[in-house]
Design an enzyme around this catalytic site. Structure first.
Site, PDB file in Angstrom:
ATOM      1  N   GLU A   1       0.879  -1.174   0.000  1.00 15.42           N
ATOM      2  CA  GLU A   1       0.000   0.000   0.000  1.00 15.42           C
ATOM      3  C   GLU A   1       0.915   1.223   0.000  1.00 15.42           C
ATOM      4  O   GLU A   1       1.539   1.538   1.002  1.00 15.42           O
ATOM      5  CB  GLU A   1      -0.903   0.005   1.231  1.00 15.42           C
ATOM      6  CG  GLU A   1      -1.784   1.241   1.340  1.00 15.42           C
ATOM      7  CD  GLU A   1      -2.446   1.378   2.689  1.00 15.42           C
ATOM      8  OE1 GLU A   1      -2.595   2.528   3.162  1.00 15.42           O
ATOM      9  OE2 GLU A   1      -2.816   0.349   3.288  1.00 15.42           O
TER      10      GLU A   1
ATOM     11  N   ARG B   1       1.038  10.295   0.197  1.00 18.76           N
ATOM     12  CA  ARG B   1       1.490  11.472   0.948  1.00 18.76           C
ATOM     13  C   ARG B   1       2.723  12.113   0.341  1.00 18.76           C
ATOM     14  O   ARG B   1       3.102  13.216   0.733  1.00 18.76           O
ATOM     15  CB  ARG B   1       1.796  11.078   2.402  1.00 18.76           C
ATOM     16  CG  ARG B   1       0.605  10.628   3.204  1.00 18.76           C
ATOM     17  CD  ARG B   1       0.894  10.692   4.696  1.00 18.76           C
ATOM     18  NE  ARG B   1       2.012   9.851   5.079  1.00 18.76           N
ATOM     19  CZ  ARG B   1       1.895   8.641   5.603  1.00 18.76           C
ATOM     20  NH1 ARG B   1       0.688   8.124   5.784  1.00 18.76           N
ATOM     21  NH2 ARG B   1       2.954   7.941   5.948  1.00 18.76           N
TER      22      ARG B   1
ATOM     23  N   THR C   1      -3.807   6.540   1.761  1.00 18.64           N
ATOM     24  CA  THR C   1      -3.972   7.972   2.049  1.00 18.64           C
ATOM     25  C   THR C   1      -4.567   8.698   0.848  1.00 18.64           C
ATOM     26  O   THR C   1      -4.145   9.802   0.485  1.00 18.64           O
ATOM     27  CB  THR C   1      -2.628   8.619   2.468  1.00 18.64           C
ATOM     28  OG1 THR C   1      -1.869   7.722   3.275  1.00 18.64           O
ATOM     29  CG2 THR C   1      -2.889   9.879   3.292  1.00 18.64           C
TER      30      THR C   1
ATOM     31  N   LYS D   1     -11.267  -0.278   6.692  1.00 20.46           N
ATOM     32  CA  LYS D   1     -10.049  -0.101   7.469  1.00 20.46           C
ATOM     33  C   LYS D   1     -10.453   0.343   8.876  1.00 20.46           C
ATOM     34  O   LYS D   1     -11.496   0.999   9.050  1.00 20.46           O
ATOM     35  CB  LYS D   1      -9.192   0.969   6.786  1.00 20.46           C
ATOM     36  CG  LYS D   1      -7.874   1.309   7.461  1.00 20.46           C
ATOM     37  CD  LYS D   1      -7.151   2.362   6.619  1.00 20.46           C
ATOM     38  CE  LYS D   1      -5.823   2.740   7.237  1.00 20.46           C
ATOM     39  NZ  LYS D   1      -5.096   3.735   6.394  1.00 20.46           N
TER      40      LYS D   1
END
Length: 320
Positions: free
Chosen positions: A41, A45, A69, A129
């Site tokens: 993953e 960012r 993210t 999640k």
């Protein structure tokens, strides 16, 4: 559950990666695959995220690459166009989730309370999640939330490491755990991808928890089996326990009443999660004889033999 999430469930651990340099993408992907975790993953960012996903997905098709993210639909498009197979968000943004669902893109948004879970259910999701896992109440919070939402499953991330990994995975509503401990920041800075590979291998070993269970001895017949088990009892005080097809001497020896698989007998190896173990061992090139699989009353696999022999012994996995 869609195929991507089913694959993630078999892998068990999702390495969460923040890449600052595009040139690190290829050696890192290689280290994760060789370490036994063909999944990543890549968090959105950093400026290197999009190109890193593109490199990983194109050069390593066996690697299941996702984007983390992800905060906007524009980022969803960029990630998917780069090769991301799944989307992960820190929170639940209905606009982003709807966009992914409409396009058939697997998405696991972050949740931290029952209200988030109910929004996810309304949006048609089966897996969410749980973030930040430890700070938001950890495993106890997940168990409490899971009770009224019987069909929802979770992928916790945040504060999970080698120490608490299996305590999370032991709970059946958790499909996998996200974590970054195997992608050590100092190792990344120093280009120590061999070190990352070793940490990844250790993470997989910790998850699967392989241990010796017992040795099976092929006796000629029931009388021979009783004689062998009696001898082990006399020698070492191992208690005899007579079963339908074998006689145990303590917990370490199973004497078969008639020859079974293996010229000499069999060796049983126990594991924390038999289905995940099968997945990872098949990735290592080993095969299983699924006709030998045994299941409990609920349909859960409890044992299965490998194909072939090892030093004259058959080998089988046993669920702990």
């Amino acid at each position: 559950m869609n195929k991507v999430l089913e694959e993630i469930s078999k892998i068990g651990i999702v390495p969460v990666i923040a890449l600052d340099k595009v040139e690190d993408a290829e050696p890192l992907a290689k280290a994760l695959i060789e370490g036994g975790l063909p999944c990543a993953e890549v968090t959105f960012r950093t400026d290197a995220a999009e190109e890193s996903i593109r490199i990983m997905a194109s050069k390593f098709p066996e690697l299941l690459v996702g984007a983390g993210t992800v905060l906007t639909t524009e980022q969803v498009d960029r990630a998917v166009n780069a090769g991301a197979k799944f989307i992960v968000s820190p929170g639940l943004n209905p606009k982003v989730v709807k966009y992914c669902v409409e396009k058939g893109i697997p998405v696991t948004p972050g949740t931290a309370n029952p209200s988030d879970v109910e929004v996810a259910i309304e949006l048609g999701l089966e897996v969410v999640k749980f973030f930040p896992a430890e700070a938001a109440g950890g495993l106890n919070m997940i168990k409490s939330m899971a009770a009224p939402y019987t069909n929802m499953k979770f992928m916790p991330t945040g504060g999970i490491n080698a120490t608490n990994l299996t305590s999370y995975l032991d709970f059946g509503k958790i499909i996998a755990c996200g974590g970054s401990w195997m992608v050590n920041k100092d190792m990344m800075k120093n280009g120590d991808f061999d070190g990352i590979k070793k940490l990844t291998q250790q993470a997989v070993d910790t998850m699967l928890g392989f241990e010796m269970k017992h040795i099976g001895i092929n006796a000629k017949d029931e009388a021979d089996a009783d004689g062998i088990a009696s001898a082990l009892n006399k020698m070492f005080g191992f208690e005899k326990k007579v079963g339908n097809s074998s006689i145990f001497a303590g917990t370490g020896f199973e004497v078969m009443k008639k020859p079974y698989l293996g010229a000499n007998g069999h060796v049983a190896i126990q594991t924390n999660y038999i289905n995940r173990a099968i997945y990872h061992l098949e990735k290592r090139g080993f095969e299983f004889d699924m006709d030998t699989a045994k299941y409990d009353a609920k349909g859960n696999m409890k044992a299965v033999y490998f194909k072939g022999e090892f030093g004259g012994f058959a080998l089988h996995l046993v669920q702990k």
